[in-house]
Design an enzyme around this catalytic site. Structure first.
Site, mmCIF file in Angstrom:
data_model
loop_
_atom_site.group_PDB
_atom_site.id
_atom_site.type_symbol
_atom_site.label_atom_id
_atom_site.label_comp_id
_atom_site.label_asym_id
_atom_site.label_seq_id
_atom_site.Cartn_x
_atom_site.Cartn_y
_atom_site.Cartn_z
ATOM 1 N N GLY A 6 0.827 -1.223 0.000
ATOM 2 C CA GLY A 6 0.000 0.000 0.000
ATOM 3 C C GLY A 6 0.848 1.254 0.000
ATOM 4 O O GLY A 6 0.425 2.307 0.476
ATOM 5 N N GLY A 9 -0.464 4.720 -1.267
ATOM 6 C CA GLY A 9 -1.654 5.316 -0.639
ATOM 7 C C GLY A 9 -1.322 6.474 0.287
ATOM 8 O O GLY A 9 -0.162 6.879 0.425
ATOM 9 N N TYR A 128 -16.449 -4.166 5.397
ATOM 10 C CA TYR A 128 -15.077 -3.684 5.646
ATOM 11 C C TYR A 128 -14.707 -3.988 7.096
ATOM 12 O O TYR A 128 -13.602 -4.463 7.387
ATOM 13 C CB TYR A 128 -15.046 -2.182 5.364
HETATM 14 P P1 NAP Z 1 -5.320 4.251 0.183
HETATM 15 O O1 NAP Z 1 -4.821 5.641 0.059
HETATM 16 O O2 NAP Z 1 -6.653 3.901 -0.395
HETATM 17 O O3 NAP Z 1 -4.237 3.275 -0.445
HETATM 18 C C1 NAP Z 1 -4.510 1.912 -0.585
HETATM 19 C C2 NAP Z 1 -3.242 1.236 -0.993
HETATM 20 O O4 NAP Z 1 -3.513 -0.178 -1.127
HETATM 21 C C3 NAP Z 1 -2.679 1.722 -2.333
HETATM 22 O O5 NAP Z 1 -1.279 1.742 -2.249
HETATM 23 C C4 NAP Z 1 -3.153 0.652 -3.294
HETATM 24 O O6 NAP Z 1 -2.316 0.533 -4.441
HETATM 25 C C5 NAP Z 1 -3.017 -0.587 -2.404
HETATM 26 N N1 NAP Z 1 -3.818 -1.681 -2.920
HETATM 27 C C6 NAP Z 1 -5.172 -1.740 -3.022
HETATM 28 N N2 NAP Z 1 -5.528 -2.902 -3.611
HETATM 29 C C7 NAP Z 1 -4.370 -3.568 -3.895
HETATM 30 C C8 NAP Z 1 -4.074 -4.807 -4.517
HETATM 31 N N3 NAP Z 1 -5.036 -5.613 -4.972
HETATM 32 N N4 NAP Z 1 -2.775 -5.170 -4.641
HETATM 33 C C9 NAP Z 1 -1.784 -4.376 -4.202
HETATM 34 N N5 NAP Z 1 -1.998 -3.196 -3.586
HETATM 35 C C10 NAP Z 1 -3.283 -2.796 -3.453
HETATM 36 O O7 NAP Z 1 -5.350 3.773 1.716
HETATM 37 P P2 NAP Z 1 -4.780 4.538 2.986
HETATM 38 O O8 NAP Z 1 -5.760 5.593 3.339
HETATM 39 O O9 NAP Z 1 -3.339 4.859 2.787
HETATM 40 O O10 NAP Z 1 -4.938 3.395 4.092
HETATM 41 C C11 NAP Z 1 -3.820 2.591 4.476
HETATM 42 C C12 NAP Z 1 -4.283 1.638 5.574
HETATM 43 O O11 NAP Z 1 -4.763 2.402 6.676
HETATM 44 C C13 NAP Z 1 -5.439 0.736 5.139
HETATM 45 O O12 NAP Z 1 -5.238 -0.540 5.651
HETATM 46 C C14 NAP Z 1 -6.662 1.376 5.760
HETATM 47 O O13 NAP Z 1 -7.668 0.435 6.041
HETATM 48 C C15 NAP Z 1 -6.066 1.973 7.021
HETATM 49 N N6 NAP Z 1 -6.819 3.136 7.531
HETATM 50 C C16 NAP Z 1 -7.060 4.215 6.726
HETATM 51 C C17 NAP Z 1 -7.771 5.300 7.239
HETATM 52 C C18 NAP Z 1 -8.089 6.509 6.403
HETATM 53 O O14 NAP Z 1 -8.866 7.377 6.870
HETATM 54 N N7 NAP Z 1 -7.495 6.654 5.218
HETATM 55 C C19 NAP Z 1 -8.214 5.280 8.565
HETATM 56 C C20 NAP Z 1 -7.924 4.178 9.352
HETATM 57 C C21 NAP Z 1 -7.224 3.104 8.820
HETATM 58 P P3 NAP Z 1 -2.690 1.398 -5.780
HETATM 59 O O15 NAP Z 1 -2.390 2.822 -5.454
HETATM 60 O O16 NAP Z 1 -1.769 0.856 -6.822
HETATM 61 O O17 NAP Z 1 -4.133 1.144 -6.058
#
Ligand code: NAP
Length: 296
Positions: A6, A9, A128
């Site tokens: 990830g 992201g 989720y």
């Molecule tokens: P994000 O911006 O949506 O990024 C998701 C990442 O996962 C991207 O790097 C994406 O790659 C990768 N990914 C998705 N599907 C994939 C696949 N099939 N194979 C390989 N890579 C894949 O998420 P984020 O906000 O950084 O969140 C990171 C973590 O924190 C997650 O586990 C999320 O549940 C957790 N979290 C997030 C929040 C929030 O508010 N954002 C809050 C609490 C917890 P691509 O860019 O290539 O698609």
């Protein structure tokens, strides 16, 4: 060698700022839904630490429209990553959950780590929530059965310079910043403005993860600032931070509020992280707004 899934992201990009020597993987490098590709990734890098950020993440409407995708993709990705980490003898794994997966309602707030399985997740992100809870159970099981030094963090809602701004994907604070930037005199928000939310600057979570790596900390902890605001208060903080105080905020009561509150207690974490200060919401929004104006 540290491998971060990830990596493209929001959290991954913030982590790159503080842990530049790790390897950052995106779906363009390996599709984590395909176990063969996950094994090739592990073979290519042979990491001793894996920070597993990758997930299917999205806003309220996307979660409600595609519950099967949220359930299956997250369970398959997490299972593939954890299974391969075991197979390749990865010493340390940090998985990332979310406070969205806590029960819809509990008796006492803020919630502690002990509340995680004390009731079903909120209906709006039920799939989720269960998929992420499964990762918690999966990591706990590896710790019990194989004595692993693996753990997970449970961060609250995030925002940051690296968030995406598309309608279906964006998180509340990023969507708010975009609306404030584009508005002449008013903005409309979903619901009635009463839900309570904790929001953390993405760079703060990155600093916590770095601390865990640098100090070899193992444990499952909530990660959130100790303040909680209504959506309406956050809108006011946002207007002030963007220096657009005069904008009027209205509410579309036909749209869902989402979970009323899900604030968590980070006191266990703060016993470990000495002198850690969370970025205030106003300062964080100022940083993101500055960046948003540059990239738009
Ligand atoms: P994000 O911006 O949506 O990024 C998701 C990442 O996962 C991207 O790097 C994406 O790659 C990768 N990914 C998705 N599907 C994939 C696949 N099939 N194979 C390989 N890579 C894949 O998420 P984020 O906000 O950084 O969140 C990171 C973590 O924190 C997650 O586990 C999320 O549940 C957790 N979290 C997030 C929040 C929030 O508010 N954002 C809050 C609490 C917890 P691509 O860019 O290539 O698609």
């Amino acid at each position: 060698m540290i491998l971060v899934t990830g990596g493209s992201g929001l959290v991954g990009q913030h982590l790159k700022d503080v842990l530049p020597d790790a390897v950052y993987i995106s779906s363009k490098d390996y599709n984590l839904l395909d176990y063969k590709q996950v094994k090739v990734m592990m073979d290519d890098y042979n990491p001793n630490v894996v920070i597993h950020l990758a997930a299917r993440v999205g806003g309220l409407m996307d979660n409600m429209t595609y519950p099967v995708d949220y359930l299956e993709e997250n369970i398959i990705m997490n299972t593939n990553v954890l299974k391969s980490c075991h197979e390749f003898g990865v010493e340390k794994v940090i998985g990332i959950l979310s406070t969205c997966i806590y029960p819809d309602k509990v008796d006492t707030y803020p919630m502690t780590e002990k509340d995680l399985f004390n009731g079903p997740p909120t209906p709006t992100n039920f799939s989720y929530g269960f998929a992420k809870r499964t990762m918690a159970a999966h990591i706990d099981s590896y710790v019990k059965q194989y004595d692993k030094k693996w753990c997970y963090l449970i961060p609250c809602n995030l925002y940051g310079e690296y968030d995406k701004y598309e309608e279906h994907h964006s998180h509340f604070v990023s969507a708010l910043i975009k609306k404030i930037y584009e508005a002449d005199d008013k903005i409309e928000l979903w619901g009635d403005g009463t839900p309570l939310r904790q929001f953390m600057y993405g760079g703060d979570l990155a600093r916590v993860i770095k601390y865990f790596i640098d100090n070899d900390v193992v444990g499952n902890y909530n990660v959130a600032p100790d303040w909680v605001h209504t959506i309406d208060e956050i809108a006011k903080i946002g207007k002030k931070a963007c220096m657009k105080d005069k904008i009027v905020v209205t509410y579309d009561n036909d749209k869902p509020n989402g979970q009323h509150r899900k604030d968590v207690d980070s006191s266990q974490l703060l016993k470990i992280l000495k002198d850690f200060n969370f970025t205030t919401l106003e300062d964080g929004i100022k940083k993101v707004y500055k960046k948003y104006k540059e990239i738009i």
